[in-house]
Structures are given as structure tokens and as C-alpha cells.
Enzyme design. Structure first.
Site, PDB file in Angstrom:
ATOM      1  N   LYS A 150       0.815  -1.217   0.000  1.00 43.77           N
ATOM      2  CA  LYS A 150       0.000   0.000   0.000  1.00 43.77           C
ATOM      3  C   LYS A 150       0.850   1.269   0.000  1.00 43.77           C
ATOM      4  O   LYS A 150       0.482   2.264  -0.637  1.00 43.77           O
ATOM      5  CB  LYS A 150      -0.948   0.008   1.192  1.00 43.77           C
ATOM      6  CG  LYS A 150      -0.292   0.076   2.553  1.00 43.77           C
ATOM      7  CD  LYS A 150      -1.312   0.045   3.670  1.00 43.77           C
ATOM      8  CE  LYS A 150      -0.656   0.057   5.037  1.00 43.77           C
ATOM      9  NZ  LYS A 150       0.100   1.285   5.303  1.00 43.77           N
ATOM     10  N   THR A 151       1.989   1.255   0.706  1.00 38.60           N
ATOM     11  CA  THR A 151       2.830   2.450   0.736  1.00 38.60           C
ATOM     12  C   THR A 151       3.364   2.755  -0.652  1.00 38.60           C
ATOM     13  O   THR A 151       3.464   3.919  -1.058  1.00 38.60           O
ATOM     14  CB  THR A 151       3.990   2.270   1.728  1.00 38.60           C
ATOM     15  OG1 THR A 151       3.460   1.964   3.023  1.00 38.60           O
ATOM     16  CG2 THR A 151       4.819   3.540   1.836  1.00 38.60           C
ATOM     17  N   ASP A 193      -3.463   7.301   4.581  1.00 34.51           N
ATOM     18  CA  ASP A 193      -2.995   5.948   4.875  1.00 34.51           C
ATOM     19  C   ASP A 193      -3.665   5.440   6.148  1.00 34.51           C
ATOM     20  O   ASP A 193      -4.085   6.238   6.993  1.00 34.51           O
ATOM     21  CB  ASP A 193      -1.472   5.972   5.050  1.00 34.51           C
ATOM     22  CG  ASP A 193      -0.866   4.576   5.052  1.00 34.51           C
ATOM     23  OD1 ASP A 193      -1.557   3.606   4.685  1.00 34.51           O
ATOM     24  OD2 ASP A 193       0.318   4.458   5.435  1.00 34.51           O
ATOM     25  N   GLU A 194      -3.766   4.120   6.298  1.00 26.19           N
ATOM     26  CA  GLU A 194      -4.373   3.496   7.483  1.00 26.19           C
ATOM     27  C   GLU A 194      -5.748   4.113   7.771  1.00 26.19           C
ATOM     28  O   GLU A 194      -6.086   4.452   8.908  1.00 26.19           O
ATOM     29  CB  GLU A 194      -3.455   3.651   8.715  1.00 26.19           C
ATOM     30  CG  GLU A 194      -2.057   3.098   8.533  1.00 26.19           C
ATOM     31  CD  GLU A 194      -2.002   1.575   8.518  1.00 26.19           C
ATOM     32  OE1 GLU A 194      -3.063   0.926   8.539  1.00 26.19           O
ATOM     33  OE2 GLU A 194      -0.881   1.033   8.483  1.00 26.19           O
ATOM     34  N   GLN A 249      -7.516  -4.930   9.706  1.00 24.72           N
ATOM     35  CA  GLN A 249      -6.465  -4.472  10.607  1.00 24.72           C
ATOM     36  C   GLN A 249      -6.922  -3.287  11.456  1.00 24.72           C
ATOM     37  O   GLN A 249      -6.102  -2.513  11.951  1.00 24.72           O
ATOM     38  CB  GLN A 249      -5.208  -4.099   9.817  1.00 24.72           C
ATOM     39  CG  GLN A 249      -4.580  -5.286   9.096  1.00 24.72           C
ATOM     40  CD  GLN A 249      -3.240  -4.931   8.483  1.00 24.72           C
ATOM     41  OE1 GLN A 249      -2.232  -4.777   9.172  1.00 24.72           O
ATOM     42  NE2 GLN A 249      -3.219  -4.810   7.162  1.00 24.72           N
ATOM     43  N   ARG A 279       2.488 -10.427  10.572  1.00 23.28           N
ATOM     44  CA  ARG A 279       3.801  -9.788  10.727  1.00 23.28           C
ATOM     45  C   ARG A 279       4.907 -10.758  10.307  1.00 23.28           C
ATOM     46  O   ARG A 279       6.039 -10.339  10.048  1.00 23.28           O
ATOM     47  CB  ARG A 279       4.062  -9.372  12.180  1.00 23.28           C
ATOM     48  CG  ARG A 279       3.118  -8.368  12.807  1.00 23.28           C
ATOM     49  CD  ARG A 279       2.867  -7.167  11.957  1.00 23.28           C
ATOM     50  NE  ARG A 279       1.648  -7.352  11.174  1.00 23.28           N
ATOM     51  CZ  ARG A 279       1.304  -6.602  10.133  1.00 23.28           C
ATOM     52  NH1 ARG A 279       2.102  -5.640   9.742  1.00 23.28           N
ATOM     53  NH2 ARG A 279       0.188  -6.816   9.474  1.00 23.28           N
TER      54      ARG A 279
END
Length: 664
Positions: free
Chosen positions: A27-28, A211-212, A242, A595
Site C-alpha cells: 500500500k505504501t 494511509d491506514e 487491521q 507480521r
């Protein structure tokens, strides 16, 4: 090379866009590539673009990555920051509209808590004060004024909180200060009520990337809508799976709300995972499928299968910690030739209380570790003291800063004298520092503290004169010397290591101001920016195994991950079980699982001790929701168990030999 979904998300710029980006789906990269696309292909000036993240660390990483795609000039003009930093920038520009004077202060959490404590009825228990703080914060995050909070109050506690909220805001106004929640609430209030301000900011920032997005609260979402305006040129990137911050105000329903508020919303899903082994991803997918979804997605990966996910049943917490430490040592030794470092390892847990027994086991096993969530650099007493001196220099009406440093170092000014000073300042509508300059005020106070207060006033005048020609870093050093602060640390800290650490913290603070001053910021602005920094933004733990809560792990990845405490009552948390709030706990487990890049180990204790009583534990119900074919439960495969035991024993013996040879 972008995959087709990433490419589509980058190129679509003509309307509102929601990118549902699964864990590890890049996504970044989508955000940074889209910024480059907006500048180079859509010919939008960089200063018209804002990318909003949730941590300063994420903002720094994003700025560095986009800086490799665009020109240096564009990179400098671009706004990449947190919601709170954007709010701070807004208020620094629009301070008149917010009824603030230039150079206003940003109170930190401690200052805010102390102020609410002072305004609360005498004798109220700490947990009640904390409850009031939470209600005030909830009202602010909802964008409510004190009057609106009072109108919405139903219970006696809510009415009491709304009353204190009103008094609290009056005191903030008197101090020319805001708190963190105001950094969102005040810009929102202005943008929603002032047509001219809204038009100016919609032109100033013509494209937004968030973002997020699943972590936004109601006020942040309204701020996004106000700036985006009717053209709705924005891209929100998030993952409903998330969303783990409901406890601090995040509203995962904001993802669904986008579709209701913007009927032309386009939704693009990023489902290819570039991080996890296939087995780990299957486990994550099967777990999270138990949660309800408005937008279904299923992550997939081209990576290898990876080893089975180990599940350890341990006797108790001590046994669990010892096993985790031993297995980590064994894996580090085994994969060292394949480039494994200690910072490739991470232990995750539900709550910080679980860390202590793990630390003990890791120390005994000679495993270097770093504990995230330890005391923040900016929370250290000596750093906060110097920052308060700076706050008072840039804002002489900052009574909270005055009260912290007027007696630091000790100046024999007692609470009775300060109370009298406060009463006199209030009657004269003056700040505490201004009141120290009045002979009439000082005559009402005993001679010794009055003399000390007058001396403090002269010292601040001298430092303010220094501030006119010194850089921020040099001013920090001057404060340390002229106040006698450094000398006090040297004289009052007999332990050599602790003394050097405290003095080193002050040097580091000066270094931070030196680095930030390169951008030409005023001392007051830099002090406000520093107030926004968090512990995670400053951390540089080096080559050490990481230990952190599951909440802290979002956005990170490691080759080897251990999730401990996988028993009912811990993960999921006891309160969530009792209240039927399992969805967020399941998302928390999902975050932990995703993770892991190569290897995942889950562990639980058959027994635990609570309030002196030994309790039996059931394995986490989430373990039953995982694909059992992808799990290896210790004790169910004798051959694999024997191999692991041999490796662990060999590592243990090597460590003992090193200790006997003087390696301890």
C-alpha cells in the site's frame, strides 16, 4: 513493477477512491507512486498534495520513498504528515480564526491530565479522574464543543465531565494553549462553519491521500470530507481486517461510511501479499474469515509454503518464556549463515504485563532484546523540563510550563506561594509569569519566595533576549547552563552511569533541535512539532530481538515471529470475551500472524497465577479457527519434536560452555 490492481489505484484520480489494501500488499508503494503520478502526469503542483499517515515514523518513511520518485523541489513542497501535524499547521496559519495568539502552546498528555485533575472535585479517586479524561477526549474526538457535550450528556458522570470540559477549555484559552485533541477539533470546527476558510483550504490542498484509513475517528473523517469538498479528490487506503484501535476512538465503520457519503466511490482491492509464506497467509485468511465483512477479500502469495506453524503448550508463564528464549536462540544459530540477525526476531503479546517474565528469560539466555513501549525520550523528566522552558520563552502566558519549571532547579518556592501568585494573576487577568513582574503581587508573598520569583522573572527575560539571536540548539544549551539545570543533575545524581545518561539526553535534545532548525523553523514552531513526536518515531534499537504488544506491531514485519499468551482470557482478552467483542481481538491476532514472513510460533500456558491463585487456562479459541493441517502442535509429531529438542539442547550447551569460558 506494479501489479494490475496497484496500477489501477495509482491511475484513478478523477473521483473518490477507496483502496482496500490487505497486509503486506504494497500500500505504501501505491501511495508514493500515486503522488509521483499526480505531479508528473496530472501536472498537479506538489504543494497542492497532502499525504496523511498515523505516525511520524510512517510519514518520514513515506517522504523518503516518494523523494526517490520526484524532484527535490517537489519533495520539499509536498505535505506528508500525521492528522495532528496537519492540524497544527492549520492552526499556525489560521490562529486568528481559532482565537489563538501566534506562538500558542501544545499541551502534552501529562499537562492535560494535571489540569483536569486540578479542575476535578477534591478527593476524587484517580480512576474517576481518568474516566473524566476519557469522556472529555471522546467529546473532542466527536468534534463536540463543551456546550454540545453538555447537551448530549445523559448520566451524572457525563454531566460532570461536560462541566469540567468547559472549565478546561476556559483555562486552555487563558493559557493560549491547545491539547492534542484540539489539533483536530478546532480546524474541523473552523472548516465546517467558515465558508471562506473552507474554500481557501480546498484550494490549498487539492488532493488528499490517507494511509491506514481504518484507524480514523469521526472527527478525522469529517476533517477529510471538509478539505476534500464536493470534488472529493482523495484516495483512502486501509484494511478493515487491521482495524484494532476502537479502544482509542478509531471507527472502522468509516470505511462503510465512505460509500454512503460518496455514491461515486470506486473500490479497488489489493490482495496479493508480498510478505508472508503461503502457510502463514492461509492461517491468517481462515482466521479473519470468521469476522463479518462488507468488502470480502482474500490474500494470496507467490512465496514458498514455509514450515508448519508451531503451537507450544507450556506449563506456565515461566516455562513459556524459557521455551521461547531457547527456540529463538536455536533459530538464530541455525539461520545465522543465511543472514539472520537478532532484529529479524520479534515476540508479540497482548499486554505489556507479559513482558517481564520474557525479559528475565531472554537475559538468562544471553539474547539481546529491545522492549518497545519503554519510557519515551520526550517523557524523561530532564527533557520535559527543558521543553517547558522553551514553551515559556515562546509563550509567556503558558502557565502549565511556568508551574513545571518555576521551581526547577529548586528555588524555595512552595505551593502556598504559588497559590497566592495564581490568585493574584487571576484577579489581574494576567499570566503567572506576568504576575511575577508586579511589585504589588510580590508584596503579598513571603520575602524569600517573592525574591525567588522575581529572580526567576529576570532569568526568563535574560533567556528571551538570548533567544533573539541564538539558534534553537544553542538556546537549549544556554538554558541548561544559565538555569543551573546541568549543574543540578551533576550534583544530585551520584550514580555515574545515570548522571551521564541524563546529561546525554539533554545533548540529544539539542541535537534534535539542531537537525530540525535546518528547515529554518522558529523555536516555538519546533517546540510544537516536538510535542507531536512519539516514542516509536525516535527509537533506534539496533540489532536486537524486538518485544512489543500486538497493537504496536502494525506496519512492521519480521522473519521470525512468536505470539505468546494464546489462551482464552489473554488473547482474546477476558473483557472482550465477557462483552462479546471478539471481532477486534480476532483482528489483533490477524495482525500478529501477518507480521511473520517465514516462520511463526504460537504459545500458551496451561496455568497462570493471578492474585496469588493458580488458574487453569484453555487454549485460545482462535487456535481452533486456524487450518489445523498447517499447524504443528508440540507432542503430536515425535520425530519433529525430537529434532527441535536436539537443536535447542545444543544451543543451550553452547551457551553454558561460553559462560564457563568467561563469556558471561
Amino acid at each position: 513493477m506494479l501489479n494490475p490492481q496497484q496500477h489501477a489505484a495509482v491511475e484513478y484520480c478523477d473521483g473518490p477512491l477507496l483502496v482496500l489494501a490487505g497486509a503486506g500488499s504494497g500500500k505504501t508503494r501505491v501511495i508514493t507512486e500515486k503522488i509521483s503520478h499526480l505531479i508528473s502526469h496530472r501536472h498537479l503542483a506538489a504543494e497542492k498534495i497532502a499525504a496523511i499517515t498515523f505516525t511520524n515514523k510512517a510519514a518520514k518513511e513515506m517522504r523518503e520513498r516518494v523523494g526517490r520518485l520526484i524532484s527535490e523541489q517537489s519533495a520539499k513542497a509536498l505535505t506528508v504528515c500525521t492528522f495532528h501535524a496537519l492540524g497544527l499547521k492549520f492552526l499556525q496559519i489560521e490562529h486568528d480564526r481559532a482565537q489563538l495568539r501566534r506562538g500558542f502552546s501544545v499541551l502534552d498528555a501529562d499537562d492535560s491530565a494535571n489540569m483536569i485533575k486540578e479542575l476535578s472535585p477534591k478527593g476524587v479517586k484517580p480512576e474517576v479522574i481518568q474516566g473524566i479524561r476519557n469522556l472529555v477526549g471522546k467529546a473532542k474526538n466527536g468534534g463536540l464543543t463543551p456546550e454540545e457535550a453538555m447537551a448530549a450528556a445523559r448520566s451524572p458522570r457525563e454531566i460532570e465531565a461536560a462541566t469540567i470540559y468547559d472549565l478546561y477549555q476556559q483555562r486552555l484559552a487563558a493559557f493560549n494553549a491547545v491539547d492534542f485533541d484540539d489539533l483536530i477539533r478546532l480546524p474541523l470546527r473552523i472548516l465546517e462553519s467558515d465558508d471562506d476558510a473552507r474554500a481557501i483550504w480546498q484550494e490549498r490542498l487539492r488532493y488528499l491521500l490517507v494511509d491506514e484509513y481504518q484507524d480514523t475517528n469521526d472527527a478525522q473523517y469529517r476533517l477529510l470530507k471538509a478539505i476534500a469538498g464536493p470534488k472529493a479528490r482523495f484516495t483512502c487506503v486501509g484494511d478493515d481486517d487491521q482495524s484494532i484501535y476502537a479502544w482509542r476512538g478509531a471507527n472502522p465503520e468509516n470505511i462503510d461510511q465512505l460509500g454512503r457519503d460518496f455514491t461515486n466511490l470506486r473500490v479497488i482491492k489489493l490482495e496479493q501479499n508480498y510478505r508472508c509464506a503461503k502457510r502463514i497467509l492461509r492461517a491468517a485468511n481462515q482466521l479473519i474469515a470468521n469476522n463479518p465483512h462488507v468488502h470480502d477479500k482474500k490474500l494470496w502469495s507467490d512465496h514458498v509454503e514455509g514450515p508448519p506453524i508451531r503451537v507450544l503448550e507450556c506449563k506456565d508463564n515461566d516455562h513459556e518464556a524459557e521455551r521461547i528464549a531457547a527456540i529463538a536462540s536455536s533459530l538464530h544459530e541455525k539461520y545465522k549463515e543465511k543472514g539472520a540477525r537478532w532484529d529479524d526476531f520479534c515476540i508479540l503479546y497482548r499486554g505489556n504485563f507479559q513482558a517481564r517474565v520474557l525479559e528475565k528469560a531472554l537475559r538468562l539466555a544471553k539474547v539481546p532484546y529491545h522492549l518497545s513501549g519503554a519510557l519515551s525520550f520526550l517523557d524523561r523528566a530532564e527533557v520535559k523540563d527543558i521543553l517547558c522552558y522553551l514553551r515559556l520563552l515562546t509563550n509567556p502566558t503558558d502557565d502549565a510550563a511556568f508551574l513545571r519549571v518555576v521551581n526547577v532547579p529548586k528555588r524555595e518556592i512552595g505551593s502556598t506561594s504559588l497559590e497566592k501568585l495564581g490568585q493574584m494573576a487571576q484577579t489581574r487577568n494576567a499570566s503567572l509569569l506576568e504576575a511575577t513582574r508586579s511589585d504589588a503581587v510580590l508584596k503579598t508573598i513571603s520575602s524569600r519566595p517573592a525574591s525567588a520569583l522575581a529572580g526567576f522573572s529576570r532569568l526568563m527575560d535574560e533567556l528571551r533576549s538570548d533567544a533573539n539571536h541564538l539558534s534553537a540548539a544553542d538556546l537549549v544549551q544556554t538554558i541548561i547552563e544559565k538555569t543551573g539545570y546541568g549543574a543540578q543533575i551533576a550534583a544530585s545524581t551520584p550514580d555515574d552511569v545515570l548522571r551521564e545518561r541524563r546529561l546525554g539526553n539533554l545533548r540529544e535534545l539539542a541535537d534534535w533541535f539542531r537537525a530540525m532548525s535546518k528547515d529554518g523553523g522558529r523555536t516555538g514552531d519546533i517546540a510544537a512539532q516536538l510535542a507531536l513526536l512519539s516514542h516509536a518515531d525516535r527509537d533506534d534499537p539496533g540489532n536486537a530481538l524486538r518485544m512489543m504488544t500486538l497493537h504496536s506491531a502494525k506496519g512492521l514485519e519480521f522473519r521470525f515471529v512468536f505470539i505468546v499468551g494464546c489462551e482464552d482470557g489473554t488473547l482474546p482478552h477476558e473483557g472482550a470475551i465477557d462483552e462479546g467483542r471478539l471481532d477486534e481481538e480476532r483482528r489483533l491476532m490477524y495482525v500478529g500472524i501477518t507480521r511473520a514472513k517465514e516462520m511463526l510460533t504460537l504459545s500458551f500456558s496451561a496455568r497462570s497465577r493471578k492474585y496469588g491463585e493458580v488458574l487453569s487456562n484453555d487454549p485460545s479459541r482462535f487456535l481452533e479457527e486456524l487450518p489445523q493441517d498447517d499447524l504443528h502442535w508440540d507432542g503430536k509429531d515425535p520425530e519433529a519434536d525430537a529434532e527441535v529438542k536436539m537443536e535447542t539442547a545444543a544451543t543451550h550447551m553452547a551457551r553454558i560452555r561460553a559462560m564457563l569460558a568467561g563469556g558471561a
